[in-house]
Design a protein around this motif. Structure first.
Motif, PDB file in Angstrom:
ATOM      1  N   TYR A  37      35.833   6.331 -13.793  1.00  0.00           N
ATOM      2  CA  TYR A  37      35.901   7.752 -13.457  1.00  0.00           C
ATOM      3  C   TYR A  37      36.969   8.483 -14.274  1.00  0.00           C
ATOM      4  O   TYR A  37      37.134   9.687 -14.118  1.00  0.00           O
ATOM      5  N   ASP A  38      37.672   7.770 -15.127  1.00  0.00           N
ATOM      6  CA  ASP A  38      38.682   8.443 -15.933  1.00  0.00           C
ATOM      7  C   ASP A  38      38.002   9.432 -16.876  1.00  0.00           C
ATOM      8  O   ASP A  38      37.001   9.118 -17.529  1.00  0.00           O
ATOM      9  N   MET A  42      34.858   8.921 -19.370  1.00  0.00           N
ATOM     10  CA  MET A  42      33.615   9.570 -18.976  1.00  0.00           C
ATOM     11  C   MET A  42      33.181  10.669 -19.939  1.00  0.00           C
ATOM     12  O   MET A  42      31.995  10.816 -20.241  1.00  0.00           O
ATOM     13  N   LEU A  43      34.166  11.440 -20.458  1.00  0.00           N
ATOM     14  CA  LEU A  43      33.826  12.641 -21.218  1.00  0.00           C
ATOM     15  C   LEU A  43      34.587  12.792 -22.535  1.00  0.00           C
ATOM     16  O   LEU A  43      34.394  13.776 -23.250  1.00  0.00           O
ATOM     17  N   GLY A  44      35.464  11.845 -22.847  1.00  0.00           N
ATOM     18  CA  GLY A  44      36.283  12.005 -24.047  1.00  0.00           C
ATOM     19  C   GLY A  44      37.290  13.126 -23.898  1.00  0.00           C
ATOM     20  O   GLY A  44      37.691  13.751 -24.888  1.00  0.00           O
ATOM     21  N   ASP A  45      37.717  13.392 -22.663  1.00  0.00           N
ATOM     22  CA  ASP A  45      38.592  14.519 -22.348  1.00  0.00           C
ATOM     23  C   ASP A  45      40.048  14.061 -22.415  1.00  0.00           C
ATOM     24  O   ASP A  45      40.609  13.560 -21.445  1.00  0.00           O
ATOM     25  N   GLY A  46      40.644  14.218 -23.601  1.00  0.00           N
ATOM     26  CA  GLY A  46      42.037  13.818 -23.770  1.00  0.00           C
ATOM     27  C   GLY A  46      42.454  13.978 -25.212  1.00  0.00           C
ATOM     28  O   GLY A  46      41.643  14.324 -26.091  1.00  0.00           O
ATOM     29  N   LYS A 114      38.608  11.313 -12.211  1.00  0.00           N
ATOM     30  CA  LYS A 114      37.841  12.388 -11.596  1.00  0.00           C
ATOM     31  C   LYS A 114      37.394  11.989 -10.183  1.00  0.00           C
ATOM     32  O   LYS A 114      37.218  10.796  -9.892  1.00  0.00           O
ATOM     33  N   THR A 115      37.198  12.970  -9.342  1.00  0.00           N
ATOM     34  CA  THR A 115      36.725  12.684  -7.986  1.00  0.00           C
ATOM     35  C   THR A 115      35.210  12.486  -7.956  1.00  0.00           C
ATOM     36  O   THR A 115      34.688  11.796  -7.071  1.00  0.00           O
ATOM     37  N   ARG A 116      34.517  13.090  -8.914  1.00  0.00           N
ATOM     38  CA  ARG A 116      33.062  12.944  -9.032  1.00  0.00           C
ATOM     39  C   ARG A 116      32.713  12.866 -10.511  1.00  0.00           C
ATOM     40  O   ARG A 116      33.447  13.398 -11.343  1.00  0.00           O
ATOM     41  N   PRO A 117      31.580  12.262 -10.854  1.00  0.00           N
ATOM     42  CA  PRO A 117      31.275  12.018 -12.270  1.00  0.00           C
ATOM     43  C   PRO A 117      30.634  13.207 -12.984  1.00  0.00           C
ATOM     44  O   PRO A 117      29.531  13.112 -13.530  1.00  0.00           O
ATOM     45  N   SER A 168      37.358  12.835 -28.140  1.00  0.00           N
ATOM     46  CA  SER A 168      35.954  13.040 -28.499  1.00  0.00           C
ATOM     47  C   SER A 168      35.802  12.905 -30.015  1.00  0.00           C
ATOM     48  O   SER A 168      35.895  13.883 -30.745  1.00  0.00           O
ATOM     49  N   LYS A 169      35.536  11.706 -30.491  1.00  0.00           N
ATOM     50  CA  LYS A 169      35.466  11.428 -31.931  1.00  0.00           C
ATOM     51  C   LYS A 169      34.043  11.148 -32.407  1.00  0.00           C
ATOM     52  O   LYS A 169      33.849  10.639 -33.517  1.00  0.00           O
TER      53      LYS A 169
END
Length: 301
Positions: A37-38, A42-46, A114-117, A168-169
């Motif tokens: 859930y990180d 999950m989304l490349g958010d970082g 995240k609390t939800r995906p 996000s690469k």
């Protein structure tokens, strides 16, 4: 063709037992885990930074942290740690792994679990995930790099700003895959106007008639090693131009090289099957390598 990458390093058995810093704790590789859930997974958010250790000092750490905090602010991510705390975490990880030189650190920050995906950033409510992966890492690139031009671009800031060192690469990974399919080591990426820009992992330079050329910088990562090379040129009387140039200019260059934190200055031998100069490291590239090594020694003593 022998497979070569711009981040190729000597095998080092010590890396099997490295400790990884994860949210304030040092953990063995097998235990340094994040949730599915990180938001980074999950989304490349970082965002992240790569740093290099020379003689007990992290080279240009202030510049790397400047860029990290700038990127975090741009994506509205609270790192949750001060610069001093991040430097302390780097030092703690370095000491725990017995590293003194020839080490590489990847400092990563995601928006957290995240609390939800789903995509919305408000679903990341547990605070950021901060991780430091540190490896014994001595570059071992056996020959000049071979590049292939690909259709993928490092594009406009309104899509995904190329100055963001984000998790996000995928765009760059797809470019690298295209280059490998063309029997090359790395991708040469053009900008939105068709001018030569960067590679999928490094900044790109050519040398023509003793002068160093690189892109305008409008569409590439604001590379720290890139800027140091530009500065070294100016200080040491080497003509250097940040300008638009085409593949025609690159193909007929006397030399070409890449810059990055890991490899510093890596020579390019071929672009799209065309030999660049002698196909080996040229004299200007070699001189810049020497000047950069002296800068590192001066900075990290």
């Amino acid at each position: 063709m022998t497979d070569v990458t711009t981040h190729q390093a000597e095998e080092d058995a010590r890396n099997a037992d490295i400790l990884i810093w994860l949210n304030g704790a040092l953990k063995p590789k097998a235990q340094a885990l994040v949730s599915v859930y990180d938001s980074g997974f999950m989304l490349g958010d970082g965002v992240w930074e790569g740093l290099r250790l020379y003689d007990g000092h992290w080279a240009f750490a202030d510049k790397h942290l400047d860029r990290l905090f700038e990127a975090a602010k741009a994506i509205d991510l609270d790192i949750g740690m001060t610069r001093d705390q991040l430097l302390s975490a780097l030092s703690e990880t370095q000491k725990a792994n017995g590293m003194t030189t020839d080490a590489h650190a990847r400092l990563m920050v995601t928006r957290g679990v995240k609390t939800r995906p789903f995509q919305h950033p408000s679903l990341s409510r547990q605070g950021p995930t901060v991780a430091i992966i540190m490896e014994h890492s001595r570059p071992s690139i056996p020959r000049p790099i071979r590049l292939a031009t690909v259709p993928h671009q490092r594009g406009l800031p309104m899509t995904q700003d190329p100055k963001l060192n984000s998790h996000s690469k995928l765009n760059c990974i797809l470019a690298c895959i295209a280059a490998e399919k063309a029997d090359a080591d790395e991708a040469l990426m053009l900008d939105v106007h068709g001018f030569v820009n960067t590679t999928n992992a490094c900044n790109f330079f050519i040398v023509r008639n003793g002068a160093v050329w690189t892109s305008t910088g409008d569409y590439c990562m604001n590379g720290i090693t890139r800027q140091k090379v530009i500065d070294l040129c100016h200080v040491n009387g080497i003509p250097c131009f940040e300008r638009n140039f085409s593949l025609v200019d690159a193909y007929s260059a006397d030399e070409a090289f890449l810059t990055g934190t890991f490899g510093a200055q890596t020579p390019v031998g071929r672009i799209d099957g065309r030999q660049i100069g002698t196909g080996q490291m040229g004299p200007v590239t070699e001189r810049l390598r020497t000047l950069y090594k002296s800068l590192i020694e001066e900075t990290c003593r």
